[in-house]
Motif scaffolding. Sequence first.
Motif, mmCIF file in Angstrom:
data_model
loop_
_atom_site.group_PDB
_atom_site.id
_atom_site.type_symbol
_atom_site.label_atom_id
_atom_site.label_comp_id
_atom_site.label_asym_id
_atom_site.label_seq_id
_atom_site.Cartn_x
_atom_site.Cartn_y
_atom_site.Cartn_z
ATOM 1 N N VAL A 165 0.823 -1.216 0.000
ATOM 2 C CA VAL A 165 0.000 0.000 0.000
ATOM 3 C C VAL A 165 0.859 1.269 0.000
ATOM 4 C CG1 VAL A 165 -1.764 1.302 1.220
ATOM 5 C CG2 VAL A 165 -1.900 -1.190 1.126
ATOM 6 N N TRP A 166 1.650 1.467 1.053
ATOM 7 C CA TRP A 166 2.342 2.760 1.180
ATOM 8 C C TRP A 166 3.409 2.955 0.106
ATOM 9 C CZ3 TRP A 166 -0.991 5.358 3.276
ATOM 10 C CH2 TRP A 166 -1.635 5.013 4.455
ATOM 11 N N LYS A 167 4.232 1.917 -0.067
ATOM 12 C CA LYS A 167 5.261 2.070 -1.104
ATOM 13 C C LYS A 167 4.628 2.263 -2.479
ATOM 14 C CE LYS A 167 9.414 -0.237 0.641
ATOM 15 N NZ LYS A 167 10.369 -1.329 0.426
ATOM 16 N N SER A 168 3.591 1.489 -2.758
ATOM 17 C CA SER A 168 2.947 1.599 -4.072
ATOM 18 C C SER A 168 2.326 2.969 -4.282
ATOM 19 C CB SER A 168 1.858 0.537 -4.220
ATOM 20 O OG SER A 168 2.444 -0.699 -4.397
ATOM 21 N N LEU A 169 1.715 3.493 -3.231
ATOM 22 C CA LEU A 169 1.139 4.837 -3.356
ATOM 23 C C LEU A 169 2.231 5.864 -3.671
ATOM 24 C CD1 LEU A 169 -1.517 5.053 -0.488
ATOM 25 C CD2 LEU A 169 -1.927 5.342 -2.933
ATOM 26 N N ALA A 170 3.354 5.730 -2.941
ATOM 27 C CA ALA A 170 4.457 6.673 -3.166
ATOM 28 C C ALA A 170 5.019 6.524 -4.578
ATOM 29 C CB ALA A 170 5.560 6.432 -2.132
ATOM 30 N N PHE A 171 5.217 5.279 -4.997
ATOM 31 C CA PHE A 171 5.740 5.066 -6.347
ATOM 32 C C PHE A 171 4.745 5.536 -7.406
ATOM 33 C CE2 PHE A 171 8.351 1.193 -4.698
ATOM 34 C CZ PHE A 171 9.249 2.067 -4.118
ATOM 35 N N GLY A 172 3.484 5.271 -7.153
ATOM 36 C CA GLY A 172 2.449 5.713 -8.098
ATOM 37 C C GLY A 172 2.457 7.218 -8.257
ATOM 38 N N ALA A 173 2.597 7.913 -7.130
ATOM 39 C CA ALA A 173 2.612 9.382 -7.188
ATOM 40 C C ALA A 173 3.841 9.880 -7.948
ATOM 41 C CB ALA A 173 2.585 9.957 -5.773
ATOM 42 N N VAL A 174 5.002 9.267 -7.653
ATOM 43 C CA VAL A 174 6.239 9.732 -8.285
ATOM 44 C C VAL A 174 6.239 9.451 -9.796
ATOM 45 C CG1 VAL A 174 8.724 9.288 -8.424
ATOM 46 C CG2 VAL A 174 7.658 9.635 -6.222
ATOM 47 N N VAL A 175 5.871 8.236 -10.163
ATOM 48 C CA VAL A 175 5.875 7.884 -11.590
ATOM 49 C C VAL A 175 4.849 8.728 -12.353
ATOM 50 C CG1 VAL A 175 5.440 6.053 -13.270
ATOM 51 C CG2 VAL A 175 6.704 5.541 -11.188
#
Lengths: 257, 304
Positions: A202-212
Amino acid sequence: MNARVKPRNILVDGLAQIGEAGLFLPTLLAAVPRSLRYFRETVRQIWFVGAMSLIIIMTSGLFVGMVLALQLYHVLAIFGGTASTGTVVALAVYRELGPVVTALLFAGRAGTSITAEIGLMRATDQLSAMEMMAVDPVAYVATPRFLAGVVAMPLLCCVFSAMAILGGHLVGVTWLGIDNGTFWSNMTSNVHVWKDVIDGVVWKSLAFGAVVSLISVHQGYTTPPTSEGVAYATTRTVVASSIAILALDFVLTAFMM
Amino acid sequence: MVPCAAVHVAMLADPPLVGYRCSPMSETLSRTDPMPADDALVRVRGLTTRLGDRVVFDGLDLEIPRGKVTAIMGPSGTGKTTLLKHITGQMQADAGEVLVDGRDVARLSREGLFTLRERIGYLFQNSALLTDFDVYENVAFPLRQHTRLPEELIRNIVLTKLQAVGLRGAARLMPSELSGGMARRVALARAIVFDPMLILYDEPFVGLDPIALNQVLKLISTLNQTLGITSVLVAHELAAIQRVADRVILIANGKVVASGDPQHIAQDGSPWTRQFFGGEADGPVPFHYPADDYAVDLGLKEPA
């Protein structure tokens, strides 16, 4: 006559790009209330960047899980710990491989298409035309794609992780003969929902999703309106996203430990 | 409130249905800012613009009269499209002001600027149709974004505009299926969907065959005469401009160098008009781009 081509300073260019993308983020976020008018466009983009990425995500997840189980089984066999294969596969997938590989695939599949689409809209004056029709292109074009990326990434990571576990099970249990009950019971007793699944998926994916998504949208929105400019922008999306994902992964992991 | 388009929709029919009256699209604008008694819809005063080291406009002054077709001409790179960007607030000047319908464009808030743009149609050189939408949806796009009109009324407005440009039968074609002239006409239908007070045409004749060119000329003329829309044309084709424009403004070197009746401006006699309309390679607009000493570049002479 001075015919020299001005040398490009990669470091300065890179830092400038990071700064510009950082400044673009508040613009995107400020446009969120206005972009709610275009909710259907956001849903359409979630379908486009999410559902349309499912095949590559599922296939990759399956094979990552399979190869992981195969490698781990032979390493763990040295220590007589093959029963832990499922646990280690799950931990590796939930904590690292799931979010990181999903994000890298997402950058290659969806990020580039976002950049190319917005870049071509810039090159063909479609964004200017929207401005002239009193339609805010940030709210109509950029923000829905950004939000779609943020929403789609954790969902894709869930699918990737599930497929990886399935791949691990196929190799570990069906092929290599680990006991099915041992595979699942070891996994469920050693994998923690909050610490492993929520932090990673959840958290890592959200962060990666936002950055990408930020990088993809920014590169498209600011691309020079030429075919060469669009080509460079899509390349930069993949390169910058990949570096950002790996660097951010280290930072997040350090904080989560 | 029903927008202007909804009641003006019939006026472009062939023959036009007259007698309709409407309120402008932007209620706020019309309520708070009554139209000033001014013959000039666009007034440019002391406009100065620099792009890098290059001075594009150097204290440019000009006026665009209401209800007329005004052609902006000038050598390539002289800033004609830049002028349109100033008029629509897409670009900020270094000095001077651009007044559109009495409002200083540079001082408008983003909302104010968008409200103003709802009353301005802009025809891009490359049409700039939204490639994901078909012709019908392209023309309907501004209506869907700015009104909550029922679908039936949107359909009527869109089909009337497409009928006016002769492309009602192409409503379901995608932009990639259109020729250059057809795309230009669809863009024109989209630009007039709100019956704007002002239409800006950026190089509308480029790349058109004689038939398509005549069609676009006819449309510009019809829009001006039927709806009284003020039109600004940026173009190089004097023969076409002479058929449609009421006035020509020639810009060069950052200033207006000649203006007047399109039938007679070519006989103005100034070096600018002589070179531009006579197509002379050299003159006030030099053949050579500014460069260092030729002999120095060839290595025949030491730099000073």
